[in-house]
Scaffold this motif. Structure first.
Motif, PDB file in Angstrom:
ATOM      1  N   ASN A  39      15.843   5.495   7.992  1.00 54.88           N
ATOM      2  CA  ASN A  39      15.493   6.871   7.631  1.00 54.88           C
ATOM      3  C   ASN A  39      16.653   7.604   6.974  1.00 54.88           C
ATOM      4  N   GLN A  40      17.872   7.114   7.169  1.00 53.14           N
ATOM      5  CA  GLN A  40      19.019   7.735   6.512  1.00 53.14           C
ATOM      6  C   GLN A  40      18.973   7.537   5.004  1.00 53.14           C
ATOM      7  N   PHE A  41      18.236   6.525   4.554  1.00 54.26           N
ATOM      8  CA  PHE A  41      18.114   6.259   3.120  1.00 54.26           C
ATOM      9  C   PHE A  41      16.931   6.978   2.497  1.00 54.26           C
ATOM     10  N   ASP A  42      16.141   7.663   3.322  1.00 50.36           N
ATOM     11  CA  ASP A  42      14.943   8.349   2.845  1.00 50.36           C
ATOM     12  C   ASP A  42      15.254   9.816   2.644  1.00 50.36           C
ATOM     13  N   ASP A  43      15.422  10.218   1.396  1.00 48.03           N
ATOM     14  CA  ASP A  43      15.697  11.611   1.066  1.00 48.03           C
ATOM     15  C   ASP A  43      14.451  12.209   0.441  1.00 48.03           C
ATOM     16  N   GLY A  44      13.747  13.003   1.210  1.00 51.30           N
ATOM     17  CA  GLY A  44      12.487  13.570   0.726  1.00 51.30           C
ATOM     18  C   GLY A  44      12.624  14.429  -0.491  1.00 51.30           C
ATOM     19  N   GLU A  45      13.832  14.986  -0.722  1.00 51.94           N
ATOM     20  CA  GLU A  45      14.014  15.851  -1.869  1.00 51.94           C
ATOM     21  C   GLU A  45      13.893  15.089  -3.178  1.00 51.94           C
ATOM     22  N   LEU A 102       0.800  -1.226   0.000  1.00 54.83           N
ATOM     23  CA  LEU A 102       0.000   0.000   0.000  1.00 54.83           C
ATOM     24  C   LEU A 102       0.835   1.279   0.000  1.00 54.83           C
ATOM     25  N   PRO A 103       1.866   1.435   0.865  1.00 52.18           N
ATOM     26  CA  PRO A 103       2.647   2.683   0.803  1.00 52.18           C
ATOM     27  C   PRO A 103       3.426   2.832  -0.490  1.00 52.18           C
ATOM     28  N   ILE A 104       3.953   1.722  -1.046  1.00 47.31           N
ATOM     29  CA  ILE A 104       4.669   1.808  -2.319  1.00 47.31           C
ATOM     30  C   ILE A 104       3.713   2.191  -3.432  1.00 47.31           C
ATOM     31  N   TYR A 105       2.546   1.582  -3.430  1.00 48.45           N
ATOM     32  CA  TYR A 105       1.530   1.908  -4.448  1.00 48.45           C
ATOM     33  C   TYR A 105       1.123   3.377  -4.383  1.00 48.45           C
ATOM     34  N   SER A 106       0.948   3.892  -3.157  1.00 46.19           N
ATOM     35  CA  SER A 106       0.513   5.288  -3.015  1.00 46.19           C
ATOM     36  C   SER A 106       1.539   6.267  -3.572  1.00 46.19           C
ATOM     37  N   VAL A 107       2.835   5.913  -3.511  1.00 47.55           N
ATOM     38  CA  VAL A 107       3.883   6.775  -4.064  1.00 47.55           C
ATOM     39  C   VAL A 107       3.966   6.625  -5.575  1.00 47.55           C
ATOM     40  N   LEU A 108       3.879   5.393  -6.059  1.00 44.79           N
ATOM     41  CA  LEU A 108       4.003   5.152  -7.497  1.00 44.79           C
ATOM     42  C   LEU A 108       2.876   5.813  -8.282  1.00 44.79           C
ATOM     43  N   THR A 109       1.691   5.849  -7.713  1.00 43.12           N
ATOM     44  CA  THR A 109       0.564   6.458  -8.425  1.00 43.12           C
ATOM     45  C   THR A 109       0.713   7.974  -8.552  1.00 43.12           C
ATOM     46  N   LYS A 110       1.567   8.587  -7.737  1.00 38.79           N
ATOM     47  CA  LYS A 110       1.755  10.031  -7.773  1.00 38.79           C
ATOM     48  C   LYS A 110       2.875  10.471  -8.710  1.00 38.79           C
ATOM     49  N   ILE A 111       3.596   9.508  -9.308  1.00 36.24           N
ATOM     50  CA  ILE A 111       4.674   9.865 -10.226  1.00 36.24           C
ATOM     51  C   ILE A 111       4.085  10.391 -11.519  1.00 36.24           C
ATOM     52  N   GLY A 165       8.098   5.471  -0.162  1.00 35.23           N
ATOM     53  CA  GLY A 165       7.143   4.377   0.012  1.00 35.23           C
ATOM     54  C   GLY A 165       7.823   3.089   0.421  1.00 35.23           C
ATOM     55  N   VAL A 166       9.005   2.827  -0.151  1.00 34.12           N
ATOM     56  CA  VAL A 166       9.755   1.622   0.210  1.00 34.12           C
ATOM     57  C   VAL A 166      10.170   1.669   1.681  1.00 34.12           C
ATOM     58  N   ILE A 167      10.679   2.820   2.109  1.00 37.22           N
ATOM     59  CA  ILE A 167      11.095   2.961   3.507  1.00 37.22           C
ATOM     60  C   ILE A 167       9.909   2.803   4.444  1.00 37.22           C
ATOM     61  N   SER A 168       8.776   3.412   4.092  1.00 39.56           N
ATOM     62  CA  SER A 168       7.580   3.265   4.923  1.00 39.56           C
ATOM     63  C   SER A 168       7.131   1.818   4.976  1.00 39.56           C
ATOM     64  N   GLY A 169       7.162   1.127   3.831  1.00 36.19           N
ATOM     65  CA  GLY A 169       6.760  -0.268   3.799  1.00 36.19           C
ATOM     66  C   GLY A 169       7.674  -1.146   4.630  1.00 36.19           C
ATOM     67  N   ILE A 170       8.977  -0.934   4.516  1.00 36.77           N
ATOM     68  CA  ILE A 170       9.930  -1.720   5.309  1.00 36.77           C
ATOM     69  C   ILE A 170       9.690  -1.512   6.801  1.00 36.77           C
ATOM     70  N   THR A 171       9.464  -0.269   7.193  1.00 32.02           N
ATOM     71  CA  THR A 171       9.216   0.029   8.604  1.00 32.02           C
ATOM     72  C   THR A 171       7.927  -0.619   9.088  1.00 32.02           C
ATOM     73  N   MET A 172       6.861  -0.515   8.277  1.00 33.69           N
ATOM     74  CA  MET A 172       5.550  -1.027   8.675  1.00 33.69           C
ATOM     75  C   MET A 172       5.529  -2.553   8.732  1.00 33.69           C
ATOM     76  N   PRO A 223      14.157   5.607  -7.367  1.00 35.02           N
ATOM     77  CA  PRO A 223      14.529   6.655  -6.402  1.00 35.02           C
ATOM     78  C   PRO A 223      13.343   7.483  -5.925  1.00 35.02           C
ATOM     79  N   ILE A 224      12.402   7.785  -6.826  1.00 39.35           N
ATOM     80  CA  ILE A 224      11.239   8.571  -6.413  1.00 39.35           C
ATOM     81  C   ILE A 224      10.356   7.770  -5.459  1.00 39.35           C
ATOM     82  N   SER A 225      10.328   6.456  -5.634  1.00 41.91           N
ATOM     83  CA  SER A 225       9.463   5.620  -4.792  1.00 41.91           C
ATOM     84  C   SER A 225      10.105   5.229  -3.467  1.00 41.91           C
ATOM     85  N   MET A 226      11.314   5.673  -3.204  1.00 43.15           N
ATOM     86  CA  MET A 226      12.007   5.297  -1.977  1.00 43.15           C
ATOM     87  C   MET A 226      11.242   5.648  -0.699  1.00 43.15           C
TER      88      MET A 226
END
Length: 259
Positions: free
Chosen positions: A245-251, A139-148, A178-185, A173-176
């Motif tokens: 979170n060190q791998f999650d670059d919001g920019e 779900l978090p990965i999907y939510s990011v991919l749909t916004k690309i 979502g990947v980080i959120s999914g790994i955490t969840m 890279p843009i979906s990271m």
């Protein structure tokens, strides 16, 4: 927040650093070290389950995100459908499938392949984790991919990038986030689970959640030691989340990507 977070946290810390008489003590924290093998087993199986969920969840989320809107809704509903059933019943269902006289072993015996030891194994525990937690990866990965924006992908293609390069340099890279959120969840509940390991792993696959459960509800009732174990587990999870979170670059989600 004060009622449901701060107060329980205070109680865990209080019991972790006190003995049965209520006096300050570090004995409970020192005793946690003797369960290091249980911590390592929990982290190892939780990491494997998280990795498998990522292998399954990312391609599926990618496929769903590139379907038509109507089909996306149907596929998301199918992903969430098992979650509408009680967690305990879902795990019981896997017990029925994996036990020695279960459906899978009966099928293998019927075709002459023989029965396999599926239940009460680390593999069964990982399978239960993956089945129950893979929606939290999708779900978090999907939510990011749909916004690309498609224009970003088209721009990469116009610059000469093939499909593989577009995915590795732009989409992934843009979906990271979502990947980080999914790994955490997935990792957090997987490493602290107890009902899955108890039902599918048997006594030979004790995880940290089972150990905490035993301290509060088992015959070895010791809430002080249980709180100390919970506190150490919480610290370990926070460390793992901090590393991720060190791998999650919001920019990267809004900025340009170098092809």
């Amino acid at each position: 927040m004060a009622i449901f977070i701060i107060v329980p946290m205070f109680l865990v810390i209080f019991f972790a650093f006190t003995d049965k008489s209520g006096s300050f003590s570090l004995e409970n924290i020192m005793q946690v070290g003797q369960y290091s093998n249980v911590f390592l087993r929990s982290i190892w199986l939780g990491a494997i389950a998280t990795f498998v969920c990522l292998l399954i969840g990312y391609p599926l989320a990618y496929i769903i995100a590139h379907c038509k809107a109507r089909r996306q809704n149907v596929m998301i509903m199918l992903v969430m459908l098992p979650m509408w059933m009680n967690f305990l019943l879902r795990t019981y269902a896997w017990m029925t499938l994996l036990e020695d006289n279960g459906l899978i072993n009966n099928f293998l015996a019927a075709i002459g392949l023989g029965r396999l030891p599926l239940i009460n194994t680390p593999g069964a525990v990982v399978l239960g984790m993956v089945y129950n937690y893979v929606p939290y990866m999708i779900l978090p990965i999907y939510s990011v991919l749909t916004k690309i924006d498609n224009s970003v992908i088209e721009a990469a293609q116009d610059l000469g990038a093939d499909g593989k390069r577009v995915f590795l340099k732009v989409v992934f890279p843009i979906s990271m986030p979502g990947v980080i959120s999914g790994i955490t969840m997935v990792f957090v509940p997987a490493v602290s689970t107890f009902i899955i390991s108890k039902m599918l792993g048997g006594g030979a696959n004790l995880l940290i959640g089972d150990l905490i459960d035993m301290q509060f509800l088992g015959s070895a009732y010791n809430p002080n030691l249980g709180s100390a174990i919970s506190l150490v587990l919480m610290v370990l999870i926070l460390i793992c989340m901090g590393i991720m979170n060190q791998f999650d670059d919001g920019e990267k989600a809004t900025g340009g990507i170098m092809i």
